[in-house]
Motif scaffolding. Structure first.
Motif, mmCIF file in Angstrom:
data_model
loop_
_atom_site.group_PDB
_atom_site.id
_atom_site.type_symbol
_atom_site.label_atom_id
_atom_site.label_comp_id
_atom_site.label_asym_id
_atom_site.label_seq_id
_atom_site.Cartn_x
_atom_site.Cartn_y
_atom_site.Cartn_z
ATOM 1 N N VAL A 186 -10.636 -3.517 10.356
ATOM 2 C CA VAL A 186 -9.843 -2.615 9.624
ATOM 3 C C VAL A 186 -10.421 -1.237 9.618
ATOM 4 O O VAL A 186 -11.622 -0.910 9.478
ATOM 5 C CB VAL A 186 -9.378 -2.869 8.102
ATOM 6 N N THR A 187 -9.559 -0.019 9.685
ATOM 7 C CA THR A 187 -9.857 1.322 9.650
ATOM 8 C C THR A 187 -8.750 1.858 8.680
ATOM 9 O O THR A 187 -7.652 1.673 8.558
ATOM 10 C CB THR A 187 -9.873 2.201 10.899
ATOM 11 N N SER A 188 -9.385 3.052 7.837
ATOM 12 C CA SER A 188 -8.614 3.505 6.893
ATOM 13 C C SER A 188 -9.072 4.907 6.541
ATOM 14 O O SER A 188 -10.194 5.194 6.621
ATOM 15 C CB SER A 188 -8.466 2.580 5.660
ATOM 16 N N GLU A 189 -8.050 5.608 6.060
ATOM 17 C CA GLU A 189 -8.401 7.101 5.732
ATOM 18 C C GLU A 189 -7.437 7.211 4.339
ATOM 19 O O GLU A 189 -6.275 7.158 4.405
ATOM 20 C CB GLU A 189 -7.804 8.108 6.728
ATOM 21 N N PRO A 190 -8.216 7.490 3.119
ATOM 22 C CA PRO A 190 -7.303 7.409 2.084
ATOM 23 C C PRO A 190 -6.206 8.819 1.931
ATOM 24 O O PRO A 190 -6.841 9.853 2.434
ATOM 25 C CB PRO A 190 -8.485 7.858 0.892
ATOM 26 N N GLY A 191 -5.069 8.321 1.501
ATOM 27 C CA GLY A 191 -3.958 9.339 1.514
ATOM 28 C C GLY A 191 -3.353 9.614 2.786
ATOM 29 O O GLY A 191 -2.440 10.194 3.040
ATOM 30 N N VAL A 192 -3.797 8.903 3.920
ATOM 31 C CA VAL A 192 -3.204 8.738 5.164
ATOM 32 C C VAL A 192 -2.847 7.557 5.447
ATOM 33 O O VAL A 192 -1.407 7.149 6.063
ATOM 34 C CB VAL A 192 -4.155 9.341 6.407
ATOM 35 N N GLY A 193 -3.493 6.466 5.423
ATOM 36 C CA GLY A 193 -3.113 5.139 5.715
ATOM 37 C C GLY A 193 -4.180 4.223 6.268
ATOM 38 O O GLY A 193 -5.309 4.445 6.113
ATOM 39 N N ALA A 226 0.929 -1.385 -0.077
ATOM 40 C CA ALA A 226 -0.087 -0.056 0.047
ATOM 41 C C ALA A 226 0.805 1.165 0.194
ATOM 42 O O ALA A 226 0.246 2.477 -0.264
ATOM 43 C CB ALA A 226 -1.016 0.098 1.249
ATOM 44 N N ILE A 227 2.262 1.368 0.280
ATOM 45 C CA ILE A 227 3.132 2.297 0.352
ATOM 46 C C ILE A 227 3.633 2.650 -0.850
ATOM 47 O O ILE A 227 4.110 1.538 -1.669
ATOM 48 C CB ILE A 227 4.097 2.114 1.404
ATOM 49 N N GLU A 228 3.384 3.770 -1.148
ATOM 50 C CA GLU A 228 4.223 4.310 -2.614
ATOM 51 C C GLU A 228 5.305 5.015 -2.112
ATOM 52 O O GLU A 228 5.434 5.934 -1.470
ATOM 53 C CB GLU A 228 3.135 5.277 -3.286
ATOM 54 N N GLY A 229 6.321 4.645 -3.079
ATOM 55 C CA GLY A 229 7.635 5.254 -2.417
ATOM 56 C C GLY A 229 8.206 4.436 -1.329
ATOM 57 O O GLY A 229 8.231 3.426 -1.085
ATOM 58 N N TYR A 230 8.521 5.263 -0.312
ATOM 59 C CA TYR A 230 9.113 4.934 1.188
ATOM 60 C C TYR A 230 8.240 5.339 2.243
ATOM 61 O O TYR A 230 7.936 6.833 2.260
ATOM 62 C CB TYR A 230 10.688 5.327 1.234
ATOM 63 N N GLY A 231 7.800 4.655 3.076
ATOM 64 C CA GLY A 231 7.040 4.904 4.248
ATOM 65 C C GLY A 231 7.355 4.322 5.647
ATOM 66 O O GLY A 231 8.556 3.919 5.785
ATOM 67 N N ASP A 232 6.331 4.185 6.472
ATOM 68 C CA ASP A 232 6.443 3.757 7.749
ATOM 69 C C ASP A 232 5.296 2.882 8.018
ATOM 70 O O ASP A 232 4.357 2.821 7.674
ATOM 71 C CB ASP A 232 6.351 4.696 8.829
ATOM 72 N N ILE A 233 5.773 1.586 8.682
ATOM 73 C CA ILE A 233 4.868 0.773 9.212
ATOM 74 C C ILE A 233 4.834 0.649 10.892
ATOM 75 O O ILE A 233 5.868 0.227 11.436
ATOM 76 C CB ILE A 233 5.165 -0.504 8.991
ATOM 77 N N PHE A 234 3.926 0.740 11.428
ATOM 78 C CA PHE A 234 3.900 0.817 13.017
ATOM 79 C C PHE A 234 3.217 -0.397 13.540
ATOM 80 O O PHE A 234 1.942 -0.678 13.186
ATOM 81 C CB PHE A 234 3.104 2.124 13.514
ATOM 82 N N ILE A 237 -3.034 -6.842 18.356
ATOM 83 C CA ILE A 237 -1.866 -6.561 17.704
ATOM 84 C C ILE A 237 -2.300 -5.376 16.574
ATOM 85 O O ILE A 237 -3.394 -5.750 15.586
ATOM 86 C CB ILE A 237 -1.344 -8.014 16.703
ATOM 87 N N ALA A 238 -1.996 -4.433 16.345
ATOM 88 C CA ALA A 238 -2.558 -3.204 15.530
ATOM 89 C C ALA A 238 -1.028 -2.990 14.680
ATOM 90 O O ALA A 238 0.010 -2.575 14.826
ATOM 91 C CB ALA A 238 -2.817 -2.010 15.976
ATOM 92 N N VAL A 239 -1.381 -3.219 12.947
ATOM 93 C CA VAL A 239 -0.256 -2.821 12.161
ATOM 94 C C VAL A 239 -0.933 -1.519 11.225
ATOM 95 O O VAL A 239 -1.829 -1.738 10.694
ATOM 96 C CB VAL A 239 -0.002 -3.984 11.474
ATOM 97 N N ARG A 240 -0.023 -0.541 11.363
ATOM 98 C CA ARG A 240 -0.671 0.771 10.926
ATOM 99 C C ARG A 240 0.456 1.140 9.637
ATOM 100 O O ARG A 240 1.607 0.942 10.004
ATOM 101 C CB ARG A 240 -0.821 1.993 11.676
ATOM 102 N N ASP A 241 0.023 1.495 8.719
ATOM 103 C CA ASP A 241 0.683 1.964 7.510
ATOM 104 C C ASP A 241 0.516 3.357 7.052
ATOM 105 O O ASP A 241 -0.536 4.108 7.402
ATOM 106 C CB ASP A 241 0.790 1.020 6.150
ATOM 107 N N THR A 242 1.462 4.031 6.592
ATOM 108 C CA THR A 242 1.318 5.186 5.882
ATOM 109 C C THR A 242 1.220 5.239 4.450
ATOM 110 O O THR A 242 1.757 6.024 3.678
ATOM 111 C CB THR A 242 2.574 6.183 6.017
ATOM 112 N N GLY A 243 0.198 4.159 4.042
ATOM 113 C CA GLY A 243 0.125 3.920 2.395
ATOM 114 C C GLY A 243 -0.988 4.942 1.940
ATOM 115 O O GLY A 243 -1.397 5.795 2.516
#
Length: 426
Positions: free
Chosen positions: A404-411, A333-341, A353-359
């Motif tokens: 799952v929770t998500s916000e387009p453009g945020v992650g 889901a990550i374009e370029g380089y991002g973070d996974i928390f 177990i919560a896995v959050r991305d900046t995708g």
């Protein structure tokens, strides 16, 4: 009209009447006022009204001064100042004693003068009206609370219904997947085997052709010319290069189909690997190591593990497969380089177990379908749409939950909950 009759009329009025002079001293007070004060007329005349009602001194001073200076009436309403005068009242409906609710008029008054030199204070008893208003307000608030509670209950019922529909859908798809996997598994097996054999045969044929070419090149020139002409007409150089690529792509394709079938089998019947207590922290770390080759060039991992996380009773390989699916989804889901928390913590009797991305995030229209088999937002050829549906099946088998929770453009955030206590045997 004589003074006695006037006094009798004033005393019978259902409101308080009090007249004060410029010094705020009482000039007249009717029976309503005197009765609530418990004093006689002689005890109150020429006394400062502010001293008799010290709690109301500030508002009385302000209102009396306003009338004397401006010469206009002013008012105090019960909604803002319900008990200016500390009078007791008995409400007829309930019989309960409590403070009297008051609307008060401060009116300009002239005593033996052409100018305003006194103030007439009229106290209206609005206790019953205020009681009705307050009861209505309390009823409205109670109805609003009940309405909010009903809305919350309806929301919970809707969520439960959606969850039930999802479970039924998963069960139906699982049965279908089992049948499809069984029917196509054997044909895929011999096609794959035949392609592997064909690959070996072609390699040998190509080696033989290379040998013939060497032999011809050492023979007579007319045969060499014939070979060159034939190779040119048949575009043999192109065929020689393309045929192995075609075969390699075919083998890759059939292996992909085989992987889909394997996932279908896993989705319809998660394997019976051993159930045991295991650390989800260790499982996550092992999974990160496996996936690191895909993660390292796409994202930085940030860990937040609570101390003292208890082990959970699970099928270790299956839970690790869920972790892997969620991590790979985060990476993709990550374009370029991002973070996974990654956050692991205990909440009541569950390990979360919560896995959050900046995708790129997921559109709200797709969130309700994210766990459906074959549903994917990835480009064609990069995802089968089975990873998350398989994860859903595994977590439900463990009596857990995945959201799952998500916000387009945020992650996007995937949250997995697993019970600490051992579930009933599946």
């Amino acid at each position: 009209m004589d003074a006695v009759l006037q006094q009798q009329i004033m005393d019978e009025l259902p409101l308080g009447v009090c007249v004060v002079d410029e010094a705020s001293c009482v000039v007249f007070m009717n029976k309503f006022f005197l009765g609530h004060l418990g004093k006689s007329s002689e005890e109150v005349l020429n006394r400062d009204i502010k001293e008799m009602f010290p709690e109301a001194a500030s508002i009385l001073s302000k209102k009396i001064r306003s009338v004397l200076v401006l010469g206009n009436s002013t008012f105090s309403y019960w909604e803002h100042n319900p008990h200016v005068f500390d009078f007791a009242s008995s409400r007829p409906i309930t019989g309960r004693d409590h403070q009297l609710f008051q609307n008060i008029e401060f009116r300009p008054f002239k005593i033996d003068s052409s100018k305003v030199n006194a103030v007439c204070i009229l106290v209206h008893d609005v206790t019953e009206l205020a009681g009705i208003y307050n009861d209505r307000s309390e009823l409205t608030e109670r109805l609003e609370r009940e309405h909010a509670a009903l809305q919350e209950l309806n929301k919970k019922l809707e969520n439960a219904q959606n969850q039930l529909l999802q479970n039924e859908k998963m069960a139906a798809i699982g049965q279908l997947a089992a049948g499809v996997a069984h029917e196509i598994n054997n044909p895929i097996g011999f096609v794959n085997s035949n392609l592997q054999s064909l690959n070996d045969y072609l390699k040998k044929i190509m080696q033989l052709l290379v040998f013939y070419h060497k032999v011809v090149s050492k023979g007579e020139e007319k045969y060499q010319a014939l070979e060159v002409d034939m190779r040119k007409k048949m575009q043999f150089d192109f065929i020689e290069n393309d045929i192995m690529e075609l075969l390699s792509e075919s083998i890759e394709g059939i292996e992909r189909v085989a992987a889909i079938v394997s996932n279908l089998k896993a989705f319809s019947h998660v394997d019976n690997s051993e159930w045991k207590f295991n650390s989800v922290v260790d499982g996550m770390e092992n999974t990160i190591k496996i996936a690191m080759n895909q993660i390292k060039n796409k994202a930085q991992i940030h860990r937040d593990y609570q101390d003292g996380i208890p082990e959970v009773y699970c099928q270790v390989m299956q839970i690790n497969q869920v972790f892997l699916n969620v991590l790979i989804n985060a990476v993709q889901a990550i374009e370029g380089y991002g973070d996974i928390f990654i956050r692991i913590y205990q909440e009541d009797q569950h390990v979360c177990i919560a896995v959050r991305d900046t995708g790129c995030g997921i559109d709200s229209d797709n969130l309700n379908r994210i766990f459906e088999p074959f549903f994917t937002t990835k480009p064609v050829g990069t995802g089968t749409g089975l990873g998350l549906s398989l994860s859903y099946s595994i977590i439900k088998k463990h009596h857990g939950d995945i959201r799952v929770t998500s916000e387009p453009g945020v992650g996007t955030t995937f949250t997995i909950e697993l019970p600490v206590e051992a579930p009933a045997a599946p």
